[in-house]
Design a protein around this motif. Sequence first.
Motif, PDB file in Angstrom:
ATOM      1  N   SER A 105       0.812  -1.223   0.000  1.00 58.29           N
ATOM      2  CA  SER A 105       0.000   0.000   0.000  1.00 58.29           C
ATOM      3  C   SER A 105       0.844   1.270   0.000  1.00 58.29           C
ATOM      4  CB  SER A 105      -0.943   0.011   1.211  1.00 58.29           C
ATOM      5  OG  SER A 105      -0.231   0.272   2.420  1.00 58.29           O
ATOM      6  N   ILE A 106       2.101   1.177   0.448  1.00 54.75           N
ATOM      7  CA  ILE A 106       2.985   2.350   0.452  1.00 54.75           C
ATOM      8  C   ILE A 106       4.074   2.235  -0.615  1.00 54.75           C
ATOM      9  CG2 ILE A 106       2.534   2.916   2.873  1.00 54.75           C
ATOM     10  CD1 ILE A 106       5.205   1.625   3.616  1.00 54.75           C
ATOM     11  N   GLY A 107       3.891   1.276  -1.523  1.00 55.21           N
ATOM     12  CA  GLY A 107       4.785   1.165  -2.661  1.00 55.21           C
ATOM     13  C   GLY A 107       6.131   0.538  -2.391  1.00 55.21           C
ATOM     14  N   ILE A 108       6.207  -0.317  -1.388  1.00 51.94           N
ATOM     15  CA  ILE A 108       7.472  -0.977  -1.059  1.00 51.94           C
ATOM     16  C   ILE A 108       7.407  -2.465  -1.376  1.00 51.94           C
ATOM     17  CG2 ILE A 108       8.914  -1.761   0.888  1.00 51.94           C
ATOM     18  CD1 ILE A 108       8.618   0.963   2.133  1.00 51.94           C
ATOM     19  N   ASP A 109       8.420  -2.969  -2.050  1.00 52.92           N
ATOM     20  CA  ASP A 109       8.593  -4.396  -2.269  1.00 52.92           C
ATOM     21  C   ASP A 109       9.635  -4.877  -1.257  1.00 52.92           C
ATOM     22  OD1 ASP A 109       9.053  -6.976  -3.047  1.00 52.92           O
ATOM     23  OD2 ASP A 109       9.950  -6.464  -4.984  1.00 52.92           O
ATOM     24  N   PRO A 110       9.213  -5.613  -0.217  1.00 51.66           N
ATOM     25  CA  PRO A 110      10.158  -6.031   0.827  1.00 51.66           C
ATOM     26  C   PRO A 110      11.376  -6.776   0.295  1.00 51.66           C
ATOM     27  CG  PRO A 110       7.918  -6.458   1.530  1.00 51.66           C
ATOM     28  CD  PRO A 110       7.845  -6.066   0.076  1.00 51.66           C
ATOM     29  N   ALA A 111      11.186  -7.527  -0.796  1.00 54.09           N
ATOM     30  CA  ALA A 111      12.292  -8.325  -1.332  1.00 54.09           C
ATOM     31  C   ALA A 111      13.449  -7.471  -1.818  1.00 54.09           C
ATOM     32  CB  ALA A 111      11.787  -9.218  -2.466  1.00 54.09           C
ATOM     33  N   SER A 112      13.164  -6.249  -2.262  1.00 60.33           N
ATOM     34  CA  SER A 112      14.232  -5.370  -2.739  1.00 60.33           C
ATOM     35  C   SER A 112      14.569  -4.260  -1.746  1.00 60.33           C
ATOM     36  CB  SER A 112      13.831  -4.742  -4.090  1.00 60.33           C
ATOM     37  OG  SER A 112      12.618  -4.014  -3.964  1.00 60.33           O
ATOM     38  N   TYR A 113      13.614  -3.932  -0.872  1.00 57.49           N
ATOM     39  CA  TYR A 113      13.818  -2.827   0.083  1.00 57.49           C
ATOM     40  C   TYR A 113      14.628  -3.269   1.300  1.00 57.49           C
ATOM     41  CZ  TYR A 113      12.473   1.545   2.447  1.00 57.49           C
ATOM     42  OH  TYR A 113      12.478   2.779   3.069  1.00 57.49           O
ATOM     43  N   PHE A 114      14.424  -4.516   1.702  1.00 60.99           N
ATOM     44  CA  PHE A 114      15.114  -5.078   2.864  1.00 60.99           C
ATOM     45  C   PHE A 114      16.010  -6.236   2.439  1.00 60.99           C
ATOM     46  CE2 PHE A 114      10.932  -3.598   4.366  1.00 60.99           C
ATOM     47  CZ  PHE A 114      11.292  -2.740   5.402  1.00 60.99           C
ATOM     48  N   GLU A 115      16.801  -6.722   3.363  1.00 58.11           N
ATOM     49  CA  GLU A 115      17.437  -8.036   3.212  1.00 58.11           C
ATOM     50  C   GLU A 115      16.393  -9.014   3.742  1.00 58.11           C
ATOM     51  OE1 GLU A 115      21.298 -10.447   4.911  1.00 58.11           O
ATOM     52  OE2 GLU A 115      21.481  -8.269   4.635  1.00 58.11           O
ATOM     53  N   TYR A 116      15.624  -9.581   2.826  1.00 58.00           N
ATOM     54  CA  TYR A 116      14.340 -10.188   3.159  1.00 58.00           C
ATOM     55  C   TYR A 116      14.361 -11.713   3.178  1.00 58.00           C
ATOM     56  CZ  TYR A 116       9.378 -11.381   2.719  1.00 58.00           C
ATOM     57  OH  TYR A 116       8.134 -11.912   2.905  1.00 58.00           O
ATOM     58  N   ARG A 117      13.594 -12.262   4.139  1.00 64.88           N
ATOM     59  CA  ARG A 117      13.331 -13.698   4.181  1.00 64.88           C
ATOM     60  C   ARG A 117      11.920 -13.902   4.742  1.00 64.88           C
ATOM     61  NH1 ARG A 117      17.508 -15.328   9.012  1.00 64.88           N
ATOM     62  NH2 ARG A 117      18.812 -13.882   7.836  1.00 64.88           N
ATOM     63  N   GLU A 118      11.362 -15.077   4.519  1.00 65.69           N
ATOM     64  CA  GLU A 118      10.038 -15.375   5.071  1.00 65.69           C
ATOM     65  C   GLU A 118       9.949 -16.844   5.440  1.00 65.69           C
ATOM     66  OE1 GLU A 118       7.186 -16.271   1.255  1.00 65.69           O
ATOM     67  OE2 GLU A 118       7.599 -14.156   1.659  1.00 65.69           O
ATOM     68  N   GLY A 119       8.911 -17.188   6.206  1.00 65.37           N
ATOM     69  CA  GLY A 119       8.679 -18.583   6.592  1.00 65.37           C
ATOM     70  C   GLY A 119       8.938 -18.890   8.050  1.00 65.37           C
ATOM     71  N   ALA A 120       9.422 -17.914   8.816  1.00 66.18           N
ATOM     72  CA  ALA A 120       9.740 -18.153  10.231  1.00 66.18           C
ATOM     73  C   ALA A 120       8.489 -18.079  11.104  1.00 66.18           C
ATOM     74  CB  ALA A 120      10.767 -17.134  10.712  1.00 66.18           C
ATOM     75  N   SER A 121       8.546 -18.741  12.246  1.00 62.48           N
ATOM     76  CA  SER A 121       7.480 -18.615  13.240  1.00 62.48           C
ATOM     77  C   SER A 121       7.707 -17.340  14.046  1.00 62.48           C
ATOM     78  CB  SER A 121       7.485 -19.824  14.175  1.00 62.48           C
ATOM     79  OG  SER A 121       8.656 -19.797  14.993  1.00 62.48           O
ATOM     80  N   PHE A 122       6.706 -16.941  14.816  1.00 64.74           N
ATOM     81  CA  PHE A 122       6.872 -15.774  15.675  1.00 64.74           C
ATOM     82  C   PHE A 122       7.997 -15.991  16.678  1.00 64.74           C
ATOM     83  CE2 PHE A 122       2.119 -15.031  14.937  1.00 64.74           C
ATOM     84  CZ  PHE A 122       2.353 -14.122  13.921  1.00 64.74           C
TER      85      PHE A 122
END
Length: 298
Positions: free
Chosen positions: A173-190
């Motif tokens: 919604s604010i025009g950010i793609d986390p994959a390019s904006y951050f050093e990004y990963r996903e799939g972790a638990s809280f």
Amino acid sequence: MQVFTLFSKFKKALTRAILAFIATIIVCTPAQAAEVVNGKLHLRFAIAPMRPTPSQTIKEFEPIFKYLADQLGATYEIVSPESWAAISVAMTNGHVDVGWLGPWGYVLSNKKAGTEVLAMAKYRGKPFYKALIVGRADLPIKKWPEDAKGLKLSLGDQGNTSGWLIPMAYFKSIGIDPASYFEYREGASFGQNESQIQHGLIDLGSDMDRGRNGMIEAGQIDPSKSKIVWESSKLPNDAISVPKDFDPALKARITEILTSLSEEKAQSLMGSGYNGFVKAKHSDYKVIEDAGRILGKL
């Protein structure tokens, strides 16, 4: 010849009658009738990964399911998968009779298999919660998210409401793609996100307010080592759900048992902070559906 003709007509009529009877059975029998074992109702319960490990989740939340089974005079089995996506898939595939699903998991299962919500969990007396992005306590973030660009961000699995869906919809919604904006990963638990922040392995991670509070109260994380850098608006809480075409009388009874609990009784049967249920309907989860559509997942 006449005998053969009469027999043929009788055979056709009998076939039509049998087919009509079978059709009646198919229409009238619930697609997801609960199992009966040794003359007793047997229910398959499943609960989302509310705590860092399945064993912790079951230890804290099995009492509410045992109470429900006892009130129904039923036997039961219970599982807690390691991901929020897994429980949604299990419900969708007909392996669960009564499930405690995350909001996004419920919406996905409803979309794919017609899963119905009966009740919504209350946390500290309220049927809503917030998604969080938590960061290391020493991060010099004054303006969010600008000051966080390039940092290590970990989100949850794609079946996780506050861990993945809501943060991702916010970023889009604010025009950010986390994959390019951050050093990004996903799939972790809280629990994994909070632990890695505590040990300085990542800078930022998703969580939910009720999950973070529970880990702090249980002494599993040190709140002085992290801080909340972003929180969502209010979100509808977890969905107590059953399969499509589940027995109507049993649905009504389950709803009555759960929503009639006092807050004191409910708290004694569940993990810290969870103290009851309110009746729920599909439209209560519109904000979750909207986020799914923003991301093209519905």
